[in-house]
Structures are given as structure tokens and as C-alpha cells.
Design an enzyme around this catalytic site. Structure first.
Site, PDB file in Angstrom:
ATOM      1  N   SER A  54       2.506   1.214   3.539  1.00 18.57           N
ATOM      2  CA  SER A  54       3.693   1.675   4.251  1.00 18.57           C
ATOM      3  C   SER A  54       4.708   2.276   3.269  1.00 18.57           C
ATOM      4  CB  SER A  54       4.286   0.518   5.068  1.00 18.57           C
ATOM      5  OG  SER A  54       5.199   0.980   6.033  1.00 18.57           O
ATOM      6  N   ASP A 182      -0.557   1.599  10.881  1.00 17.31           N
ATOM      7  CA  ASP A 182       0.164   0.842   9.858  1.00 17.31           C
ATOM      8  C   ASP A 182      -0.696  -0.237   9.176  1.00 17.31           C
ATOM      9  OD1 ASP A 182       2.154  -0.431   8.383  1.00 17.31           O
ATOM     10  OD2 ASP A 182       2.900  -1.551  10.105  1.00 17.31           O
TER      11      ASP A 182
END
Length: 290
Positions: A54, A182
Site C-alpha cells: 500500500s 489491497d
């Protein structure tokens, strides 16, 4: 490199202690990674491998491209000091429009991660992993197979965009026949498969819990990111308890939400004391290994 098992990555065995730097997820808190990069630079140390998830993938890829920590600090402070410009870029990175909501066509705030990176990354970041100065690994998750995906070759921007694709906020990425989201959903601090003899794995955790309590009800987007961070914090804590990295540095900043990028200056200032800890622990680990 998309296996979901926990065996060490099949990388060449180092001939001397090799530094591995792992930068975790954490939203705006992850800007504190830059202070750690500055500590490496000031010691004259370069990681042999960088991995990120991320926000950690965004900053890690830039560092792997050869940009020093000080340059990244300047870029971040310049970028996030101009609120109207940041908002314009975010609007430009949207997949849909507000009118789509009323036409039943989807989420009007959904962001195209690749476009977002094009707008916010330093120009010096290259297009492909193979062009980076330091080997880099981005951690994402296969949405349909529900497995971790570690990417270390090919186009860089879609890989990092996948790593930050928080469902409902950033559009999933289709890459090499996989729908990726993610990486923080599975492995917010992807260090475990890098643990190996001859390596010093330095993991930077920005998910440390806040000690502040308040009664304010979060806004919808804030709540979405906040719950994602809560999940990340829980996963990281269990990982550390079962198999800790060689060096764990926690850089969580009090009072900072996942979307508080406009507080970049305050985040970096609050994380500054971490720099001395990073230096001390690196020097001690290298002395011991030597």
C-alpha cells in the site's frame, strides 16, 4: 512470484549480511517511512531488497528507483502543501462522476490507482521493476483466489496500484490474469517470506494503535479506511507474535487518520525521533552480524 505459501522467497543467497527493508501499510501514517529512508541514507546504507504494501509500496518503489529520503521528503511536503491542487488531482484520478451515482452507474468517488500514481509519484520513478536501482517487491491480494500476490517484475505502476487498491476507494487492478486488491487485506507488513540466514530484515510498522479516544462519528470514507487499518493492525500484531522480523520499527503517529495526507509536515515532524532509533538498531545489528 505469486505463491501464497510462507516459504522464503527464492532469491540468491547473499555472501554477506544483506539488509532487507519492508515498508508496511498505514495510509497517511505511512509518510513516516520517509524518516526511516533518511536514516539509511545518513548511514550510507542501501537495502539489498525493498518490499512494500500500500503506502509502503508507493514510497518503497520511489526509494528503490534511487530517490533519496530527503528528496522524497521535499516532494511530499511540496505536493501536500497545496490543498486545492491535491483536490484537483484526486478529482482527475476518479473513475466515475458524481452524476453516475444518480444514474446507477457506480461509485462516484472510486479512484483509478494507476492514474493516482501518475499524478502524485515523482517523475523519476520508472515504468518497470527491471529499471529500478534496487530489487523491489509489491504486495497485493488476489480478490477471487483470496491469496497473497508478491510482484517483483513487469510494469511497476499497475503492481503498486494493486497494492493500494482499498475496496470501495481505489479500483481493483487486472494484472496477469488476476483481479488484484489491497495487499493489506492479507499481509500489511510483508516480511515473513524474506526472513532467511544472512539477511537482516528491517520491518517498518505504521499500524501502531492510537491511545487517543474520541466520540466523533467518522465520515464514510474515513470509516472505510479506518476499518482497513484496524484489520491491518490486528494482522501485523499476530504476525509479529508468531515470527518477528530481525528489526521492528514502529512509526505510528498519534492523531493521524488514514486519509490525513494534508498533514504531511506534522507526520514527518512527529516521526523524526524514530530516526535515531533506526540508526542505533541498524548499527548494532550490522556490528553483531560482522
Amino acid at each position: 512470484m505469486a505463491q501464497a505459501n510462507r516459504k522464503p522467497l527464492a532469491l540468491p543467497a547473499p555472501t554477506e549480511p544483506e539488509l532487507v527493508l519492508v515498508l508496511g501499510a498505514g495510509g497517511a501514517r505511512g509518510l513516516s517511512h520517509i524518516v526511516v529512508l533518511e536514516a539509511f541514507d545518513e548511514l550510507g546504507l542501501k537495502p539489498g531488497i525493498i518490499a512494500g504494501c500500500s503506502i509502503g509500496a508507493i514510497i518503497g518503489a520511489a526509494f528503490a528507483a534511487g530517490l533519496p529520503g530527503a528528496a522524497l521528503r521535499e516532494h511530499v511536503l511540496t505536493t501536500f502543501s497545496d490543498r486545492p491542487r491535491v483536490i484537483r488531482r484526486l478529482l482527475d484520478a476518479r473513475v466515475g462522476k458524481l452524476t453516475d451515482l444518480f444514474r446507477g452507474l457506480g461509485n462516484p468517488v472510486l479512484i483509478d490507482g494507476e492514474r493516482l500514481l501518475d499524478l502524485f509519484w515523482p517523475e523519476a520513478v520508472p515504468d518497470r521493476f527491471e529499471q529500478l536501482a534496487i530489487p523491489f517487491i509489491a504486495c497485493a491480494a488476489d480478490y477471487h483466489l483470496q491469496t497473497e500476490v508478491l510482484i517483483d517484475h513487469g510494469p511497476l505502476t499497475p503492481a503498486v496500484a494493486a497494492s493500494l487498491a482499498i475496496p470501495g476507494l481505489v479500483r481493483p487492478v487486472l494484472l496477469d490474469g488476476r483481479v488484484l486488491v489491497d495487499g493489506g487485506a492479507i499481509d500489511p507488513l510483508p516480511y515473513r517470506r524474506l526472513l532467511a540466514p544472512g539477511r537482516i530484515v528491517v520491518a517498518i510498522d505504521t499500524s501502531a494503535p492510537t491511545t487517543m479516544s474520541e466520540l466523533r462519528i467518522p465520515e464514510p470514507l474515513e470509516a472505510m479506511v479506518g476499518v482497513s487499518q484496524l484489520l491491518s493492525r490486528t494482522i501485523v500484531q499476530r504476525m509479529i507474535e508468531s515470527s518477528p522480523p530481525d528489526i521492528l520499527i514502529r512509526t505510528g503517529v498519534e492523531g493521524i487518520g488514514g486519509l490525513d495526507f494534508l498533514k504531511a509536515k506534522a507526520i514527518l515532524e512527529a516521526a523524526e525521533p524514530i530516526k535515531d532509533e533506526v540508526k542505533r538498531r541498524l548499527e548494532a545489528a550490522l556490528a553483531k552480524a560482522g
